[in-house]
Write a protein that holds these residues in place. Structure first.
Motif, PDB file in Angstrom:
ATOM      1  N   LEU A   1       0.835  -1.202   0.000  1.00  0.00           N
ATOM      2  CA  LEU A   1       0.000   0.000   0.000  1.00  0.00           C
ATOM      3  C   LEU A   1       0.868   1.250   0.000  1.00  0.00           C
ATOM      4  O   LEU A   1       0.576   2.218  -0.710  1.00  0.00           O
ATOM      5  CB  LEU A   1      -0.947   0.004   1.203  1.00  0.00           C
TER       6      LEU A   1
ATOM      7  N   ASN B   1       1.928   2.260  -3.224  1.00  0.00           N
ATOM      8  CA  ASN B   1       0.796   2.668  -4.078  1.00  0.00           C
ATOM      9  C   ASN B   1       0.260   1.562  -4.971  1.00  0.00           C
ATOM     10  O   ASN B   1      -0.265   1.842  -6.059  1.00  0.00           O
ATOM     11  CB  ASN B   1       1.163   3.902  -4.908  1.00  0.00           C
TER      12      ASN B   1
ATOM     13  N   TYR C   1      -5.589  -2.527  -4.667  1.00  0.00           N
ATOM     14  CA  TYR C   1      -6.112  -3.664  -3.913  1.00  0.00           C
ATOM     15  C   TYR C   1      -6.071  -4.961  -4.714  1.00  0.00           C
ATOM     16  O   TYR C   1      -5.662  -5.993  -4.210  1.00  0.00           O
ATOM     17  CB  TYR C   1      -7.547  -3.398  -3.462  1.00  0.00           C
TER      18      TYR C   1
ATOM     19  N   ILE D   1      -6.901  -5.819   3.722  1.00  0.00           N
ATOM     20  CA  ILE D   1      -6.208  -4.715   3.056  1.00  0.00           C
ATOM     21  C   ILE D   1      -6.792  -3.386   3.507  1.00  0.00           C
ATOM     22  O   ILE D   1      -6.059  -2.438   3.812  1.00  0.00           O
ATOM     23  CB  ILE D   1      -6.281  -4.870   1.523  1.00  0.00           C
TER      24      ILE D   1
ATOM     25  N   ASN E   1      -4.887  -0.461   5.467  1.00  0.00           N
ATOM     26  CA  ASN E   1      -4.892   0.882   4.880  1.00  0.00           C
ATOM     27  C   ASN E   1      -5.377   1.918   5.882  1.00  0.00           C
ATOM     28  O   ASN E   1      -4.819   3.018   5.973  1.00  0.00           O
ATOM     29  CB  ASN E   1      -5.754   0.890   3.619  1.00  0.00           C
TER      30      ASN E   1
END
Length: 97
Positions: free
Chosen positions: A52, A55, A58, A72, A76
């Protein structure tokens, strides 16, 4: 610091972890402390966090890690609204102060 976690037992756990001096000692300690699924779940979360931070989207993270979109999303949320623990670890792993 997350005051919801703060207690004497967790302080003792973290103090014990900080005494470990090698990857091999970590393997031994965490093999004694955790079940295999618990340890794999923690490892998956930090890999998800790294992805994450890089960048990644998902769908690519799901494919690469097998993590659920709920996991996820949770990671995040921690990256954006947490205590910055991931950032501290990633910066130190990268050799930053």
């Amino acid at each position: 610091m997350n005051s919801k976690l703060k207690d004497e037992n967790i302080d003792y756990l973290f103090s014990a972890i900080m005494q470990l001096k090698s990857i091999e000692e970590c393997y031994d300690f965490f093999d004694d402390l955790c079940t295999v699924p618990e340890l794999k779940a923690m490892a998956q979360r930090i890999v998800v966090a790294r992805m994450l931070k890089d960048n990644m989207v998902y769908s690519d993270i799901v494919k690469a890690t097998g993590a659920s979109t709920a996991t996820i999303s949770r990671v995040n949320r921690s990256l954006h609204y947490g205590c910055q623990g991931y950032d501290i670890a990633f910066d130190r792993l990268a050799g930053k102060k």
